[in-house]
Design a protein around this motif. Structure first.
Motif, mmCIF file in Angstrom:
data_model
loop_
_atom_site.group_PDB
_atom_site.id
_atom_site.type_symbol
_atom_site.label_atom_id
_atom_site.label_comp_id
_atom_site.label_asym_id
_atom_site.label_seq_id
_atom_site.Cartn_x
_atom_site.Cartn_y
_atom_site.Cartn_z
ATOM 1 N N PRO A 50 35.366 24.629 51.543
ATOM 2 C CA PRO A 50 34.439 25.768 51.616
ATOM 3 C C PRO A 50 33.879 26.095 50.235
ATOM 4 O O PRO A 50 34.536 25.882 49.217
ATOM 5 C CB PRO A 50 35.318 26.910 52.145
ATOM 6 C CG PRO A 50 36.715 26.518 51.787
ATOM 7 C CD PRO A 50 36.752 25.021 51.833
ATOM 8 N N LYS A 51 32.668 26.603 50.212
ATOM 9 C CA LYS A 51 32.018 26.981 48.944
ATOM 10 C C LYS A 51 32.336 28.449 48.650
ATOM 11 O O LYS A 51 31.582 29.359 48.994
ATOM 12 C CB LYS A 51 30.503 26.758 49.044
ATOM 13 C CG LYS A 51 30.111 25.329 49.443
ATOM 14 C CD LYS A 51 30.643 24.295 48.451
ATOM 15 C CE LYS A 51 30.136 22.896 48.772
ATOM 16 N NZ LYS A 51 30.722 22.330 49.996
ATOM 17 N N LEU A 270 38.335 39.145 48.095
ATOM 18 C CA LEU A 270 39.274 39.458 47.008
ATOM 19 C C LEU A 270 38.589 40.368 45.996
ATOM 20 O O LEU A 270 37.833 39.913 45.140
ATOM 21 C CB LEU A 270 39.707 38.165 46.313
ATOM 22 C CG LEU A 270 40.916 37.418 46.869
ATOM 23 C CD1 LEU A 270 41.032 36.070 46.186
ATOM 24 C CD2 LEU A 270 42.181 38.216 46.643
ATOM 25 N N ASP A 271 38.823 41.643 46.106
ATOM 26 C CA ASP A 271 38.186 42.595 45.191
ATOM 27 C C ASP A 271 39.011 42.739 43.914
ATOM 28 O O ASP A 271 40.206 42.453 43.889
ATOM 29 C CB ASP A 271 38.050 43.950 45.883
ATOM 30 C CG ASP A 271 36.962 44.817 45.255
ATOM 31 O OD1 ASP A 271 36.217 44.299 44.390
ATOM 32 O OD2 ASP A 271 36.849 45.993 45.626
ATOM 33 N N PHE A 323 36.793 32.292 50.776
ATOM 34 C CA PHE A 323 37.199 33.354 49.860
ATOM 35 C C PHE A 323 35.970 33.852 49.103
ATOM 36 O O PHE A 323 35.246 33.054 48.487
ATOM 37 C CB PHE A 323 38.250 32.850 48.870
ATOM 38 C CG PHE A 323 39.591 32.577 49.485
ATOM 39 C CD1 PHE A 323 40.575 33.558 49.496
ATOM 40 C CD2 PHE A 323 39.872 31.353 50.080
ATOM 41 C CE1 PHE A 323 41.814 33.317 50.074
ATOM 42 C CE2 PHE A 323 41.104 31.103 50.662
ATOM 43 C CZ PHE A 323 42.073 32.085 50.661
ATOM 44 N N ILE A 324 35.752 35.156 49.156
ATOM 45 C CA ILE A 324 34.686 35.788 48.385
ATOM 46 C C ILE A 324 35.354 36.750 47.419
ATOM 47 O O ILE A 324 35.958 37.742 47.836
ATOM 48 C CB ILE A 324 33.691 36.537 49.289
ATOM 49 C CG1 ILE A 324 33.068 35.578 50.313
ATOM 50 C CG2 ILE A 324 32.598 37.189 48.453
ATOM 51 C CD1 ILE A 324 32.149 36.253 51.317
ATOM 52 N N ALA A 325 35.295 36.437 46.138
ATOM 53 C CA ALA A 325 35.924 37.282 45.117
ATOM 54 C C ALA A 325 34.862 38.154 44.461
ATOM 55 O O ALA A 325 33.669 37.814 44.438
ATOM 56 C CB ALA A 325 36.620 36.423 44.073
ATOM 57 N N ALA A 326 35.285 39.273 43.920
ATOM 58 C CA ALA A 326 34.338 40.192 43.282
ATOM 59 C C ALA A 326 35.027 40.960 42.173
ATOM 60 O O ALA A 326 36.238 41.199 42.222
ATOM 61 C CB ALA A 326 33.759 41.161 44.313
ATOM 62 N N ARG A 344 37.766 26.610 41.940
ATOM 63 C CA ARG A 344 37.794 26.842 43.375
ATOM 64 C C ARG A 344 36.766 27.882 43.815
ATOM 65 O O ARG A 344 36.692 28.220 44.996
ATOM 66 C CB ARG A 344 39.201 27.270 43.806
ATOM 67 C CG ARG A 344 40.174 26.104 43.830
ATOM 68 C CD ARG A 344 39.792 25.105 44.894
ATOM 69 N NE ARG A 344 40.458 23.811 44.728
ATOM 70 C CZ ARG A 344 40.357 22.812 45.575
ATOM 71 N NH1 ARG A 344 39.577 22.928 46.632
ATOM 72 N NH2 ARG A 344 40.969 21.674 45.356
ATOM 73 N N PHE A 345 36.009 28.410 42.877
ATOM 74 C CA PHE A 345 34.917 29.342 43.180
ATOM 75 C C PHE A 345 33.635 28.784 42.576
ATOM 76 O O PHE A 345 33.159 29.258 41.541
ATOM 77 C CB PHE A 345 35.219 30.735 42.631
ATOM 78 C CG PHE A 345 36.313 31.463 43.365
ATOM 79 C CD1 PHE A 345 36.023 32.279 44.446
ATOM 80 C CD2 PHE A 345 37.641 31.310 42.986
ATOM 81 C CE1 PHE A 345 37.033 32.935 45.135
ATOM 82 C CE2 PHE A 345 38.658 31.961 43.668
ATOM 83 C CZ PHE A 345 38.355 32.783 44.739
#
Length: 465
Positions: A50-51, A270-271, A323-326, A344-345
């Motif tokens: 996944p991107k 993932l905040d 996974f969407i990190a911020a 990985r991001f």
């Protein structure tokens, strides 16, 4: 929803979120790539990672809202977690694998809800029959032997068959009243079976972090509790429908489908990921040194890379979870994360701060705009609220000023300003209706009269705005 094109996804996000086109495009492509991977042959699909995305930007600019709306749009299992809440294995706190368990729990709830809709009609019929048994005790007892005479209402004896017919006619009459809602207020006594929540009983031990087999063992050791409860027919119907739904559903099938949906469609937001990054001075994104920050990154890495996580419902493979990190990344930067974790991001987007013009659009364009919410809330009290264009501009201007002079909290400032503007109206709304003062027009001068004095007093602004 899986067949939505990136443009269609962005268009749907535009209905709720103003600006941030780069971030919207990035998540739209990520979701489309997920659909594309599912069309590939199984051997190749397993190799397509996944991107994952990192969103960089100040608070209140739409990072969380984009991820949340995206999950709703795709009907995907979704959870939001704060990276700063996790600690390295060996320290007191939640381990990173707990996010996968939470995501699976969400998926199970989603699948169960969908399956409950399918069996709803059968569950309602079964619940109504059980209600009839409660309202007519003995109506389902065994049919008497034909040789045994039964007394009639008039006192003479009639054949048993006639007695059974009378019971059925009485049951049918009660069924008609029940379905018409005429018996909703009548009280019945229910026998309810429940099991104490082990997550509450073992809260200090952290049951979600316990070995899955041991957690299941604890659940089996705790006996079910049965108790009688008096309630109205209306409330009893809902309880009985839930019980009958549980009987009709297949737990193993639900769990199996939930695991598959988690693995192929789950989204984890993932905040505050910047809070677990350490800059060259050894300071974390939170501004203080903490040796466990690097440990959290090390524990997080295999989850994002792809690993098998044991849960009480089965093993979940994280290889294709998105996974969407911020993070704001004020102190630390993305490059301060572990190189392996950075890799990985692969997609990184920067969200811009919101301007006065953005605030005006936020107050007027989205379907859930704050102005529309206030109009709807006060309409319940019988008030007709309208906003002059100058009033909208004044709210946006004051929010922009407050963000410039105080801490910039983005669009969240609008909620504070709007609540302050309507503080007196919300308090006096019932009396205004009684006085037939039901038309309320919000003007530029009214807005500034309510808020401007607070904005000018910087000391007061820190506490009020």
């Amino acid at each position: 929803m899986q067949n939505l094109t990136p443009k269609q996804i962005v268009e749907k996000l535009d209905r709720h979120i103003i600006g941030q086109s780069d971030a919207k495009r990035a998540v739209a492509v990520a979701i489309r790539n997920r659909w594309r991977r599912q069309q590939l042959e199984a051997d190749l699909a397993r190799e397509v990672a996944p991107k994952n995305i990192i969103m960089i930007g100040p608070t209140g600019v739409g990072k969380t809202e984009i991820a949340r709306r995206l999950a709703k749009l795709t009907a995907a299992p979704f959870i939001k977690v704060e990276a700063s809440k996790f600690t390295e294995v060996g320290y007191h706190g939640r381990d990173v694998e707990s996010m996968i368990r939470d995501l699976l729990d969400k998926a199970i709830a989603m699948v169960r809800s969908e399956q409950a809709v399918i069996v709803k009609e059968k569950a309602e019929k079964a619940a109504n029959e059980r209600l009839l048994d409660l309202l007519l005790p003995g109506s389902h007892e065994a049919t008497p032997q034909p040789a045994t005479p039964q007394p009639s209402d008039a006192g003479e004896y009639v054949p048993a068959e006639d007695s059974e017919e009378r019971k059925q006619r009485a049951r049918d009459r009660i069924r008609e009243q029940l379905e018409a809602g005429k018996l909703d207020d009548r009280e019945v006594e229910l026998s309810i079976t429940s099991k104490p929540q082990t997550s509450v009983m073992f809260a200090n031990m952290g049951l979600d972090q316990m070995d899955p087999d041991m957690a299941n063992m604890f659940e089996k050791l705790i006996p079910e509790q049965r108790k009688s409860r008096k309630t109205t027919v209306k409330d009893a119907r809902e309880i009985l429908i839930d019980q009958e739904t549980d009987k009709l559903l297949d737990p193993e099938k639900i769990t199996s489908e939930a695991i598959e949906r988690t693995e192929s469609g789950g989204i984890i937001f993932l905040d505050e990921i910047d809070k677990i990054a350490s800059n060259s001075n050894g300071k974390s994104g939170g501004g203080s040194p903490d040796v466990s920050r690097q440990g959290v990154q090390r524990d997080l890495l295999p989850i994002v890379e792809g690993s098998a996580v044991s849960t009480r419902h089965g093993t979940v493979h994280t290889d294709h979870i998105l996974f969407i990190a911020a993070g704001a990344f004020h102190v630390a930067s993305v490059s301060d994360l572990m190189p392996e974790l950075q890799g990985r991001f692969p997609i990184r987007v920067e969200l811009t701060s919101l301007s006065k013009e953005d605030f005006i659009r936020i107050l007027t364009e989205p379907q859930n705009a704050l102005t529309r919410q206030q109009e709807a809330m006060l309409s319940v009290e019988g008030l007709n609220v309208t906003f002059e264009p100058a009033a909208i501009e004044a709210i946006a201007d004051l929010a922009a000023q407050a963000n410039a002079t105080l801490e910039n909290i983005g669009a969240r400032r609008l909620m504070t300003i709007v609540e302050k503007v309507f503080e007196q109206i919300n308090f006096e709304a019932p009396e205004m209706k009684e006085a037939n003062n039901t038309n309320v027009t919000i003007t530029d001068s009214f807005v500034r009269d309510q808020v401007a004095a607070i904005v000018k007093d910087k000391d007061l602004s820190k506490f009020v705005l």
